[in-house]
Scaffold this motif. Structure first.
Motif, PDB file in Angstrom:
ATOM      1  N   ARG A 155     -17.655   7.721   2.041  1.00  0.00           N
ATOM      2  CA  ARG A 155     -18.572   8.071   0.924  1.00  0.00           C
ATOM      3  C   ARG A 155     -20.040   8.178   1.002  1.00  0.00           C
ATOM      4  NH1 ARG A 155     -21.205   9.437  -2.298  1.00  0.00           N
ATOM      5  NH2 ARG A 155     -21.211   9.927  -4.369  1.00  0.00           N
ATOM      6  N   GLY A 156     -20.178   6.660   1.477  1.00  0.00           N
ATOM      7  CA  GLY A 156     -21.485   6.459   1.426  1.00  0.00           C
ATOM      8  C   GLY A 156     -21.384   5.510   0.006  1.00  0.00           C
ATOM      9  N   ASP A 157     -22.433   4.616  -0.021  1.00  0.00           N
ATOM     10  CA  ASP A 157     -23.016   4.374  -1.387  1.00  0.00           C
ATOM     11  C   ASP A 157     -23.538   4.307  -2.604  1.00  0.00           C
ATOM     12  OD1 ASP A 157     -21.023   2.347  -1.247  1.00  0.00           O
ATOM     13  OD2 ASP A 157     -22.492   1.153   0.155  1.00  0.00           O
ATOM     14  N   VAL A 200       0.904  -1.061  -0.046  1.00  0.00           N
ATOM     15  CA  VAL A 200      -0.258   0.177   0.453  1.00  0.00           C
ATOM     16  C   VAL A 200       0.886   0.930   0.295  1.00  0.00           C
ATOM     17  CG1 VAL A 200      -2.032   1.216   1.309  1.00  0.00           C
ATOM     18  CG2 VAL A 200      -1.856  -1.206   1.423  1.00  0.00           C
ATOM     19  N   SER A 201       0.567   2.060  -0.792  1.00  0.00           N
ATOM     20  CA  SER A 201       1.680   3.362  -1.055  1.00  0.00           C
ATOM     21  C   SER A 201      -0.023   4.328  -1.064  1.00  0.00           C
ATOM     22  CB  SER A 201       2.518   3.601  -2.204  1.00  0.00           C
ATOM     23  OG  SER A 201       1.412   3.273  -3.569  1.00  0.00           O
ATOM     24  N   GLY A 202       1.416   5.979  -1.233  1.00  0.00           N
ATOM     25  CA  GLY A 202       0.637   7.557  -1.210  1.00  0.00           C
ATOM     26  C   GLY A 202      -0.878   7.462  -0.551  1.00  0.00           C
ATOM     27  N   ARG A 203      -1.868   8.079  -0.368  1.00  0.00           N
ATOM     28  CA  ARG A 203      -1.996   8.786  -0.069  1.00  0.00           C
ATOM     29  C   ARG A 203      -2.836   7.352   0.943  1.00  0.00           C
ATOM     30  NH1 ARG A 203      -6.817   7.578   0.909  1.00  0.00           N
ATOM     31  NH2 ARG A 203      -7.129   7.023  -0.944  1.00  0.00           N
ATOM     32  N   ALA A 204      -3.474   6.199   0.624  1.00  0.00           N
ATOM     33  CA  ALA A 204      -4.244   5.169   1.316  1.00  0.00           C
ATOM     34  C   ALA A 204      -3.108   4.145   2.671  1.00  0.00           C
ATOM     35  CB  ALA A 204      -4.128   3.741   0.307  1.00  0.00           C
ATOM     36  N   ALA A 205      -1.780   4.435   2.396  1.00  0.00           N
ATOM     37  CA  ALA A 205      -0.648   4.703   3.260  1.00  0.00           C
ATOM     38  C   ALA A 205      -0.423   5.430   4.475  1.00  0.00           C
ATOM     39  CB  ALA A 205       0.494   3.836   2.514  1.00  0.00           C
ATOM     40  N   THR A 206      -0.641   6.221   4.212  1.00  0.00           N
ATOM     41  CA  THR A 206      -0.435   7.867   4.837  1.00  0.00           C
ATOM     42  C   THR A 206      -1.680   8.811   5.268  1.00  0.00           C
ATOM     43  OG1 THR A 206      -0.561   8.753   3.199  1.00  0.00           O
ATOM     44  CG2 THR A 206       1.675   8.471   3.465  1.00  0.00           C
ATOM     45  N   GLY A 207      -2.632   8.250   4.845  1.00  0.00           N
ATOM     46  CA  GLY A 207      -3.909   9.676   4.879  1.00  0.00           C
ATOM     47  C   GLY A 207      -4.112  10.426   4.184  1.00  0.00           C
ATOM     48  N   PRO A 208      -4.879  10.837   4.266  1.00  0.00           N
ATOM     49  CA  PRO A 208      -6.220  10.836   4.707  1.00  0.00           C
ATOM     50  C   PRO A 208      -6.484   9.144   4.348  1.00  0.00           C
ATOM     51  CG  PRO A 208      -6.543  12.978   4.718  1.00  0.00           C
ATOM     52  CD  PRO A 208      -5.159  12.529   4.029  1.00  0.00           C
ATOM     53  N   PHE A 209      -7.480   8.704   5.259  1.00  0.00           N
ATOM     54  CA  PHE A 209      -7.936   7.467   4.624  1.00  0.00           C
ATOM     55  C   PHE A 209      -9.397   7.479   3.747  1.00  0.00           C
ATOM     56  CE2 PHE A 209      -4.283   7.108   7.917  1.00  0.00           C
ATOM     57  CZ  PHE A 209      -3.831   6.168   7.300  1.00  0.00           C
ATOM     58  N   ASP A 210      -9.812   6.157   3.470  1.00  0.00           N
ATOM     59  CA  ASP A 210     -11.561   6.206   3.306  1.00  0.00           C
ATOM     60  C   ASP A 210     -12.110   5.147   3.974  1.00  0.00           C
ATOM     61  OD1 ASP A 210     -13.616   6.175   0.913  1.00  0.00           O
ATOM     62  OD2 ASP A 210     -12.931   3.689   0.807  1.00  0.00           O
ATOM     63  N   VAL A 211     -13.158   5.065   4.594  1.00  0.00           N
ATOM     64  CA  VAL A 211     -13.278   3.931   5.560  1.00  0.00           C
ATOM     65  C   VAL A 211     -13.045   2.675   5.274  1.00  0.00           C
ATOM     66  CG1 VAL A 211     -15.800   4.019   4.199  1.00  0.00           C
ATOM     67  CG2 VAL A 211     -15.080   3.669   6.571  1.00  0.00           C
ATOM     68  N   SER A 212     -12.850   2.705   3.879  1.00  0.00           N
ATOM     69  CA  SER A 212     -12.776   0.727   3.693  1.00  0.00           C
ATOM     70  C   SER A 212     -10.593   0.597   3.860  1.00  0.00           C
ATOM     71  CB  SER A 212     -12.887   1.462   1.925  1.00  0.00           C
ATOM     72  OG  SER A 212     -12.475   1.213   1.300  1.00  0.00           O
ATOM     73  N   GLU A 213     -10.008   1.407   4.052  1.00  0.00           N
ATOM     74  CA  GLU A 213      -8.160   1.626   4.092  1.00  0.00           C
ATOM     75  C   GLU A 213      -8.516   1.922   5.345  1.00  0.00           C
ATOM     76  OE1 GLU A 213      -7.908   4.319   0.139  1.00  0.00           O
ATOM     77  OE2 GLU A 213      -7.726   5.198   1.974  1.00  0.00           O
ATOM     78  N   LYS A 214      -9.454   1.776   6.622  1.00  0.00           N
ATOM     79  CA  LYS A 214      -8.630   2.149   7.903  1.00  0.00           C
ATOM     80  C   LYS A 214      -9.956   1.553   8.898  1.00  0.00           C
ATOM     81  CE  LYS A 214      -6.604   5.183  11.025  1.00  0.00           C
ATOM     82  NZ  LYS A 214      -5.163   4.508  11.395  1.00  0.00           N
ATOM     83  N   GLU A 215      -9.425   0.618   9.687  1.00  0.00           N
ATOM     84  CA  GLU A 215     -10.420   0.309  10.370  1.00  0.00           C
ATOM     85  C   GLU A 215     -10.693   2.016  12.150  1.00  0.00           C
ATOM     86  OE1 GLU A 215      -9.441  -2.976  12.488  1.00  0.00           O
ATOM     87  OE2 GLU A 215      -9.881  -4.365  10.764  1.00  0.00           O
ATOM     88  N   GLY A 269      -9.778  11.503  -2.722  1.00  0.00           N
ATOM     89  CA  GLY A 269      -9.919  10.241  -2.387  1.00  0.00           C
ATOM     90  C   GLY A 269     -11.090   9.405  -3.284  1.00  0.00           C
ATOM     91  N   PRO A 270     -11.425   7.976  -3.166  1.00  0.00           N
ATOM     92  CA  PRO A 270     -11.776   7.313  -4.181  1.00  0.00           C
ATOM     93  C   PRO A 270     -13.175   8.137  -4.133  1.00  0.00           C
ATOM     94  CG  PRO A 270     -11.115   6.138  -1.820  1.00  0.00           C
ATOM     95  CD  PRO A 270     -11.030   7.263  -2.217  1.00  0.00           C
ATOM     96  N   ARG A 271     -14.006   8.716  -4.814  1.00  0.00           N
ATOM     97  CA  ARG A 271     -15.507   9.501  -4.632  1.00  0.00           C
ATOM     98  C   ARG A 271     -15.590  10.635  -3.618  1.00  0.00           C
ATOM     99  NH1 ARG A 271     -19.338   5.547  -4.058  1.00  0.00           N
ATOM    100  NH2 ARG A 271     -20.124   6.941  -5.115  1.00  0.00           N
ATOM    101  N   TRP A 272     -14.503  11.274  -2.939  1.00  0.00           N
ATOM    102  CA  TRP A 272     -14.451  12.312  -2.294  1.00  0.00           C
ATOM    103  C   TRP A 272     -13.232  13.345  -2.594  1.00  0.00           C
ATOM    104  CZ3 TRP A 272     -10.873  12.084   0.824  1.00  0.00           C
ATOM    105  CH2 TRP A 272      -9.972  10.644   1.333  1.00  0.00           C
TER     106      TRP A 272
END
Length: 251
Positions: free
Chosen positions: A204-206, A43-58, A170-173
């Motif tokens: 983000r929500g669906d 995992v690299s980039g934003r998904a590794a350092t944040g901010p995060f999508d809810v699918s990427e971080k508990e 982020g992904p759709r946000w």
């Protein structure tokens, strides 16, 4: 942590090496068959350092659930929700810590492209129309804006207000942050505020939303029943640089 409302119109671990029965050092079995090894993508980039999508971080205990945003609880952190007076909708959250502040807003964004490049131009135009200046620079979160608007200090001297605008697609946000107070200019003061921003989780929500639509925020469930002291109303388009401690003397 203190809540308020404002009305408003890796460390990677390595396994010890050990002989593997029936396998040579090249990863082959003794009969010559190559053993398949499944690798987990890095995992690299934003998904590794944040901010995060809810699918990427508990988000276990220790996060404040505001609906579209989840904030990591931090010592000395005060959290204020900004409410649009006409609709009573929560439209922003401001985090105050150690004399600095960070305003957060999350928006829906297209699946195939981000919003930050376009929004930077709009911020620059808005600041310029108020007699201010904008400097674009490379920062901790990519391209950032340092905005300065003319202002008068409490003793009547000329000065300017400073704000640091950051944006993350982020992904759709899209998440926008505005750093104020010492964190706008002082790297040391900015560290705890940047840490807060990196730990933000966006939900983000669906459901389909048009680009730039604000993602829905709400009062935390554990604070919903507490009586809140309303703060001075603040419009969405008002100057985000107006806080007194941010004024710097000229000359």
């Amino acid at each position: 942590m203190i809540f308020g409302r404002r009305k408003k119109n890796q460390e990677t671990s390595s396994a010890a090496e050990a002989p593997v029965t029936g396998q040579d050092q090249d990863g082959q079995d003794q009969d010559g068959q190559v053993e398949a090894v499944e690798e987990t993508p890095a995992v690299s980039g934003r998904a590794a350092t944040g901010p995060f999508d809810v699918s990427e971080k508990e988000t276990p205990e220790g996060y404040v659930d505001l609906g579209a945003l989840r904030i990591a609880a931090t010592e000395n952190l005060q959290l204020r929700l900004e409410v649009e007076e006409r609709t009573k909708r929560v439209i922003a959250v401001t985090l105050d810590i150690n004399g600095s502040n960070l305003q957060l807003q999350a928006f829906a964004a297209p699946r195939s492209e981000g919003l930050w490049d376009e929004i930077r131009g709009q911020i620059a135009a808005s600041v310029g129309s108020q007699g201010g200046t904008v400097e674009e620079r490379a920062g901790e979160f990519g391209t950032e804006l340092i905005a300065k608007l003319p202002a008068q200090t409490p003793d009547g001297r000329p000065g300017f207000r400073v704000a640091r605008f950051v944006g993350v697609d982020g992904p759709r946000w899209f998440l926008r942050g505005v750093f104020g107070g010492p964190a706008a200019m002082d790297p040391q003061a900015a560290e705890p505020v940047e840490r807060l921003f990196r730990n933000v989780v966006v939900v983000r929500g669906d459901h389909p939303l048009p680009p730039r639509e604000l993602l829905q925020l709400r009062l935390p469930k554990d604070a919903a029943g507490k009586k809140q002291q309303p703060e001075e109303p603040k419009r969405l388009g008002d100057d985000p640089l107006r806080r007194g401690p941010e004024i710097t003397h000229i000359g």
